[in-house]
Design an enzyme around this catalytic site. Sequence first.
Site, short mmCIF file in Angstrom:
data_model
loop_
_atom_site.label_atom_id
_atom_site.label_comp_id
_atom_site.label_asym_id
_atom_site.label_seq_id
_atom_site.Cartn_x
_atom_site.Cartn_y
_atom_site.Cartn_z
N ARG A 41 -7.29 13.20 5.73
CA ARG A 41 -7.16 11.79 5.41
C ARG A 41 -8.30 10.82 5.84
O ARG A 41 -8.85 10.14 4.73
CB ARG A 41 -5.80 11.45 6.12
CG ARG A 41 -5.66 10.00 6.13
CD ARG A 41 -5.17 9.56 4.74
NE ARG A 41 -4.57 8.08 5.09
CZ ARG A 41 -4.70 7.28 3.83
NH1 ARG A 41 -5.11 7.72 2.66
NH2 ARG A 41 -4.26 6.03 4.03
N SER A 58 -2.25 0.59 -5.12
CA SER A 58 -2.64 1.80 -4.11
C SER A 58 -4.18 2.32 -4.85
O SER A 58 -4.31 2.30 -5.96
CB SER A 58 -1.75 2.89 -4.24
OG SER A 58 -2.19 4.07 -3.68
N ASN A 59 -4.84 3.10 -4.00
CA ASN A 59 -6.11 3.87 -4.12
C ASN A 59 -5.47 5.23 -5.01
O ASN A 59 -6.34 5.81 -5.76
CB ASN A 59 -6.55 4.19 -3.06
CG ASN A 59 -7.52 3.44 -2.24
OD1 ASN A 59 -7.84 2.17 -2.93
ND2 ASN A 59 -8.14 3.51 -1.32
N ASP A 117 0.71 -1.07 0.03
CA ASP A 117 0.08 -0.06 0.15
C ASP A 117 1.14 1.29 0.24
O ASP A 117 2.03 1.10 0.47
CB ASP A 117 -0.88 0.02 1.20
CG ASP A 117 -1.62 1.36 1.48
OD1 ASP A 117 -2.52 1.66 0.49
OD2 ASP A 117 -1.25 1.92 2.60
N LEU A 118 0.54 2.33 -0.43
CA LEU A 118 1.32 3.66 -0.55
C LEU A 118 1.13 4.52 0.79
O LEU A 118 1.77 4.78 1.31
CB LEU A 118 1.00 4.13 -1.90
CG LEU A 118 1.95 5.32 -2.21
CD1 LEU A 118 3.22 5.27 -2.09
CD2 LEU A 118 1.34 5.90 -3.69
N TYR A 119 -0.20 5.12 0.71
CA TYR A 119 -0.53 6.33 1.69
C TYR A 119 -0.66 5.57 3.04
O TYR A 119 -1.55 4.97 3.16
CB TYR A 119 -1.78 7.08 1.23
CG TYR A 119 -1.43 7.72 -0.35
CD1 TYR A 119 -0.69 8.72 -0.68
CD2 TYR A 119 -2.02 7.03 -1.58
CE1 TYR A 119 -0.18 9.26 -1.64
CE2 TYR A 119 -1.80 7.40 -2.70
CZ TYR A 119 -0.93 8.71 -2.75
OH TYR A 119 -0.79 9.31 -4.22
C1 2OP Z 1 -3.59 3.79 -0.58
O1 2OP Z 1 -4.07 2.76 -1.29
C2 2OP Z 1 -5.24 2.98 1.09
O2 2OP Z 1 -4.38 5.37 0.66
C3 2OP Z 1 -4.08 3.99 0.83
O3 2OP Z 1 -2.54 3.97 -0.90
#
Ligand code: 2OP
Length: 222
Positions: free
Chosen positions: A41, A118-119, A10-12
């Site tokens: 967020r 990621s989203n 996952d990224l964020y």
């Molecule tokens: C992402 O998908 C869930 O925000 C997070 O990077």
Amino acid sequence: MKRDDILAFDLYGTLVDPIGISHALRELITEDSTAVAELWRATQIDYAFRLTIMESYEDFAWVTARALDFALEAFGQALSTKDRHLLIDEYNGLAPFQDVIPGLALLRSKGLRAIVLSNGSSSMIPECLKRSGLGPFFDTWISTDDVRAYKPQARVYRHAADVVHRPITDIWLISSNPFDVVGAARAGMKTAWLNRGGRPFDAIGAPPDVIVSTISDLTSAL
Ligand code: 2OP
């Protein structure tokens, strides 16, 4: 883990810190910039969930901008169009958490194959990976734009398995976001929860296969 399993990050919130945007916010608003960043967020995630439940899709750049508007209004803040654009651009320059670069370097030195799932939109993810310096650690990245639904929709995780041409059970989802871990497990992935010391793990869904507190810990935990 099997030697040729794939690590899907996952990224964020996992690799880069969305609350780090509070530094840029602080220059522009009079209210508590960390509180605004946290509401930003939380709203971003909420809007992504709700769009998916409604079988609707707008990309994460759109969601992120609308979530910012909501958070600013909730705190009685207003930005000029220029500052709003600047802030949204800053979102693509979020810094990695401290453990990320050493941890990814260690994983790569062991020959493990890593991707980003990621989203983030197809414009946000490459920009984020470039500006954070994380790009070289990953073979590829996959955006939810491809399936026009957000995590934790099972289609997202199944799509990732299709892209890398592997059974879904050969992929580890590594995320600090419990909803992501639960969703990936439900779709058939193995999971590692990166506990960044916030809230407890979710009370629904499967518990993670592995819990770590830094990316480097994955080398011994998996
Ligand atoms: C992402 O998908 C869930 O925000 C997070 O990077």
